[in-house]
Motif scaffolding. Structure first.
Motif, PDB file in Angstrom:
ATOM      1  N   LEU A 139       0.860  -1.177   0.000  1.00 55.24           N
ATOM      2  CA  LEU A 139       0.000   0.000   0.000  1.00 55.24           C
ATOM      3  C   LEU A 139       0.901   1.234   0.000  1.00 55.24           C
ATOM      4  CD1 LEU A 139      -3.201   0.492   2.152  1.00 55.24           C
ATOM      5  CD2 LEU A 139      -1.708   2.383   1.521  1.00 55.24           C
ATOM      6  N   TRP A 140       0.828   1.986  -1.067  1.00 58.82           N
ATOM      7  CA  TRP A 140       1.675   3.161  -1.240  1.00 58.82           C
ATOM      8  C   TRP A 140       0.872   4.417  -0.911  1.00 58.82           C
ATOM      9  CZ3 TRP A 140       6.644   2.407  -3.764  1.00 58.82           C
ATOM     10  CH2 TRP A 140       6.850   1.105  -4.236  1.00 58.82           C
ATOM     11  N   VAL A 141       1.394   5.250  -0.020  1.00 54.18           N
ATOM     12  CA  VAL A 141       0.776   6.549   0.239  1.00 54.18           C
ATOM     13  C   VAL A 141       1.493   7.554  -0.653  1.00 54.18           C
ATOM     14  CG1 VAL A 141       0.238   8.311   1.956  1.00 54.18           C
ATOM     15  CG2 VAL A 141       0.220   5.892   2.601  1.00 54.18           C
ATOM     16  N   GLY A 142       0.852   7.905  -1.744  1.00 55.74           N
ATOM     17  CA  GLY A 142       1.463   8.775  -2.730  1.00 55.74           C
ATOM     18  C   GLY A 142       1.113  10.230  -2.503  1.00 55.74           C
ATOM     19  N   SER A 143       0.872  10.936  -3.585  1.00 55.58           N
ATOM     20  CA  SER A 143       0.524  12.355  -3.514  1.00 55.58           C
ATOM     21  C   SER A 143      -0.209  12.743  -4.784  1.00 55.58           C
ATOM     22  CB  SER A 143       1.770  13.221  -3.357  1.00 55.58           C
ATOM     23  OG  SER A 143       1.465  14.600  -3.522  1.00 55.58           O
ATOM     24  N   ASN A 179       0.694 -13.147  -6.424  1.00 59.41           N
ATOM     25  CA  ASN A 179      -0.527 -12.932  -5.636  1.00 59.41           C
ATOM     26  C   ASN A 179      -0.355 -11.808  -4.617  1.00 59.41           C
ATOM     27  OD1 ASN A 179      -3.260 -13.525  -5.095  1.00 59.41           O
ATOM     28  ND2 ASN A 179      -2.686 -14.734  -3.296  1.00 59.41           N
ATOM     29  N   ILE A 180       0.488 -10.839  -4.936  1.00 61.00           N
ATOM     30  CA  ILE A 180       0.684  -9.676  -4.079  1.00 61.00           C
ATOM     31  C   ILE A 180      -0.054  -8.504  -4.694  1.00 61.00           C
ATOM     32  CG2 ILE A 180       2.374  -8.072  -3.106  1.00 61.00           C
ATOM     33  CD1 ILE A 180       4.401 -10.396  -3.206  1.00 61.00           C
ATOM     34  N   GLU A 181      -0.936  -7.928  -3.909  1.00 56.96           N
ATOM     35  CA  GLU A 181      -1.809  -6.863  -4.397  1.00 56.96           C
ATOM     36  C   GLU A 181      -1.174  -5.488  -4.174  1.00 56.96           C
ATOM     37  OE1 GLU A 181      -6.638  -6.451  -4.545  1.00 56.96           O
ATOM     38  OE2 GLU A 181      -5.714  -7.364  -2.782  1.00 56.96           O
ATOM     39  N   THR A 182      -1.570  -4.529  -4.996  1.00 57.57           N
ATOM     40  CA  THR A 182      -1.075  -3.156  -4.875  1.00 57.57           C
ATOM     41  C   THR A 182      -2.244  -2.174  -4.831  1.00 57.57           C
ATOM     42  OG1 THR A 182       1.029  -3.537  -6.030  1.00 57.57           O
ATOM     43  CG2 THR A 182       0.177  -1.294  -6.055  1.00 57.57           C
ATOM     44  N   THR A 183      -2.175  -1.241  -3.888  1.00 56.29           N
ATOM     45  CA  THR A 183      -3.096  -0.102  -3.863  1.00 56.29           C
ATOM     46  C   THR A 183      -2.281   1.160  -3.627  1.00 56.29           C
ATOM     47  OG1 THR A 183      -5.029  -1.336  -3.054  1.00 56.29           O
ATOM     48  CG2 THR A 183      -4.998   1.036  -2.658  1.00 56.29           C
ATOM     49  N   ILE A 184      -2.624   2.208  -4.370  1.00 60.34           N
ATOM     50  CA  ILE A 184      -1.989   3.511  -4.179  1.00 60.34           C
ATOM     51  C   ILE A 184      -3.028   4.458  -3.596  1.00 60.34           C
ATOM     52  CG2 ILE A 184      -0.730   5.399  -5.276  1.00 60.34           C
ATOM     53  CD1 ILE A 184      -0.190   3.424  -7.633  1.00 60.34           C
ATOM     54  N   VAL A 185      -2.820   4.870  -2.352  1.00 62.16           N
ATOM     55  CA  VAL A 185      -3.693   5.872  -1.727  1.00 62.16           C
ATOM     56  C   VAL A 185      -3.100   7.243  -2.040  1.00 62.16           C
ATOM     57  CG1 VAL A 185      -4.564   6.808   0.455  1.00 62.16           C
ATOM     58  CG2 VAL A 185      -4.528   4.329   0.066  1.00 62.16           C
ATOM     59  N   ARG A 255      -9.364  -5.237  -3.841  1.00 59.62           N
ATOM     60  CA  ARG A 255      -8.978  -3.894  -3.426  1.00 59.62           C
ATOM     61  C   ARG A 255      -8.851  -2.979  -4.645  1.00 59.62           C
ATOM     62  NH1 ARG A 255      -5.339  -7.234   0.040  1.00 59.62           N
ATOM     63  NH2 ARG A 255      -6.067  -7.021   2.191  1.00 59.62           N
ATOM     64  N   PRO A 256      -9.167  -1.711  -4.486  1.00 58.95           N
ATOM     65  CA  PRO A 256      -9.006  -0.777  -5.604  1.00 58.95           C
ATOM     66  C   PRO A 256      -7.534  -0.541  -5.896  1.00 58.95           C
ATOM     67  CG  PRO A 256      -9.547   0.413  -3.596  1.00 58.95           C
ATOM     68  CD  PRO A 256      -9.670  -1.050  -3.267  1.00 58.95           C
ATOM     69  N   PHE A 257      -7.227  -0.266  -7.166  1.00 59.22           N
ATOM     70  CA  PHE A 257      -5.847   0.008  -7.523  1.00 59.22           C
ATOM     71  C   PHE A 257      -5.412   1.367  -7.008  1.00 59.22           C
ATOM     72  CE2 PHE A 257      -2.655   1.539 -10.721  1.00 59.22           C
ATOM     73  CZ  PHE A 257      -1.636   0.675 -10.348  1.00 59.22           C
ATOM     74  N   ARG A 258      -6.350   2.322  -6.997  1.00 52.22           N
ATOM     75  CA  ARG A 258      -6.008   3.681  -6.577  1.00 52.22           C
ATOM     76  C   ARG A 258      -7.189   4.296  -5.827  1.00 52.22           C
ATOM     77  NH1 ARG A 258      -1.807   6.768  -8.863  1.00 52.22           N
ATOM     78  NH2 ARG A 258      -1.729   5.389 -10.680  1.00 52.22           N
TER      79      ARG A 258
END
Length: 295
Positions: A139-143, A179-185, A255-258
Motif C-alpha cells: 500500500l503506497w501513500v502517494g501524492s 498474488n501480491i496486491e497493490t493499492t496507491i492511496v 482492493r481498488p488500484f487507486r
C-alpha cells in the motif's frame, strides 16, 4: 482476521494516524521510524501509551529508510516477533520548499532517496517473505502532486512523488503473479493536521532566492494557504488514515488500484483515471491482462 502490518514514516502525520487507526481496527501494527532512542523517543513512548490505553497491538521498530541494513533488520525483527508479514505501507517521505534552481543536485538526490529509494529498500527487505507466501499487499501513500495540479516551489518533492508513483505502478504488474496486491492511496493537499510544511526542507543555495522573491513575492503563502481555502470545512487528515484502513480490510483481490483522498480536488483523480485506463488497455493489448490483478 487481523493482519501484521509495517508502516514507514509512522512517527507523525499520515503515518502515525494510519498506524493508530489500523491498530484500532484489530491489526498488529509496527510503526517504524528512525532514531527511536533519540529524537523520536517521545513518539515511541506516545505509541506505547496509545497501545496501552486503547488496548491495541501497536508496536514500534527502528527503521531508517536511507539504509538497506536498517530495512533488513527491521523486517527480520517483525518476522521474528510475529512470524509473518501481510502488509507493507510505504508512507515515509520528506517535503522540500523553494525555487527549484536553488536546490543543489545533491539535495534533489536526498529528496529522491527518502521518497523513492527508501521504499525500494523496504521492498527488497520485505518482498522475499511476501513472495514465498504468495500473498500480501503493498500500500503506497502517494501524492496528488504526481498527476494533479502542481504549483511552483515544490518541484523536487513533486518529481520524487511522481517517481514513486511510477515505481508503484510497475511493481503492481511485476508482483501480480506472486498474488501480491497493490493499492496507491493518493492524498491531496492537507495544510493542517500534518507537519509537512512545518518540517519541510529549504534550499541550501540562498544566493538565487532574492531574484525569485522579486518576481514571486508572497508565493509560498499562496502555495500553502490557497489549497486550504479550496477544501471543504470537514476536510481532515484522518480521512487518509480511514482510507488506508478500508483498503487493508477489503478482501484480497478486490482492493481498488487507486484511492484518492483530495478535498481540494486538484485534478489528480481525473488524470489518474485516464492513465490507469490506458495502462489496463495496453497490458490487455499485449496479452498481459493477467497482470492487472493478483493471482
Amino acid at each position: 482476521m487481523g493482519k501484521t502490518i509495517i508502516i514507514t514514516g509512522a512517527g507523525s502525520g499520515f503515518g502515525a494516524l494510519a498506524a493508530r487507526a489500523l491498530a484500532d481496527a484489530g491489526h498488529t501494527v509496527y510503526a517504524v521510524m528512525r532514531d527511536t532512542t533519540g529524537r523520536n523517543a517521545k513518539r515511541v513512548d506516545e505509541a506505547k501509551t496509545y497501545a496501552e490505553e486503547h488496548r491495541v497491538d501497536l508496536r514500534t521498530v527502528e527503521l531508517d529508510v536511507l539504509s538497506q541494513d536498517s530495512a533488513d533488520t527491521a523486517v527480520n525483527t517483525v518476522l521474528a516477533a510475529s512470524g509473518l508479514l501481510d502488509v507493507v505501507v510505504h508512507n515515509a517521505g520528506h517535503m522540500v520548499v523553494g525555487p527549484a534552481e536553488a536546490f543543489t543536485a545533491e539535495e534533489l538526490t536526498g529528496v529522491y532517496d527518502t521518497n523513492v529509494l527508501g521504499a525500494q529498500r523496504v521492498n527488497r527487505a520485505a518482498l522475499p517473505h511476501l513472495r514465498s507466501r504468495r500473498d500480501g499487499l503493498l500500500l503506497w501513500v502517494g501524492s496528488s502532486s504526481a498527476k494533479g495540479g502542481t504549483p511552483p516551489y515544490l518541484g523536487p518533492y513533486f518529481a520524487a512523488k511522481a517517481a514513486e508513483d511510477a515505481l508503484a505502478v510497475t511493481y503492481a504488474a511485476e508482483l501480480a503473479r506472486f498474488n501480491i496486491e497493490t493499492t496507491i492511496v493518493v492524498p491531496g493537499s492537507f495544510t493542517t493536521g500534518t507537519q509537512h510544511f512545518a518540517t519541510s526542507g529549504r534550499p541550501a543555495d540562498r544566493t538565487v532566492i532574492p531574484a525569485y522573491e522579486e518576481e514571486y513575492a508572497g508565493l509560498m503563502g499562496q502555495v500553502s494557504g490557497r489549497p486550504a481555502d479550496l477544501a471543504p470545512d470537514d476536510a481532515d487528515v484522518s480521512q487518509v488514515a480511514a482510507a488506508v484502513v478500508e483498503v487493508v480490510d477489503t478482501e484480497h483481490g478486490k482492493r481498488p488500484f487507486r484511492v484518492h483522498v483530495d478535498p481540494a480536488d486538484d485534478g489528480s483523480g481525473t488524470v489518474s483515471a485516464v492513465a490507469d485506463h490506458i495502462r489496463a488497455e495496453f497490458l490487455t493489448r499485449i496479452g498481459l491482462e493477467d497482470l492487472l490483478v493478483p493471482h
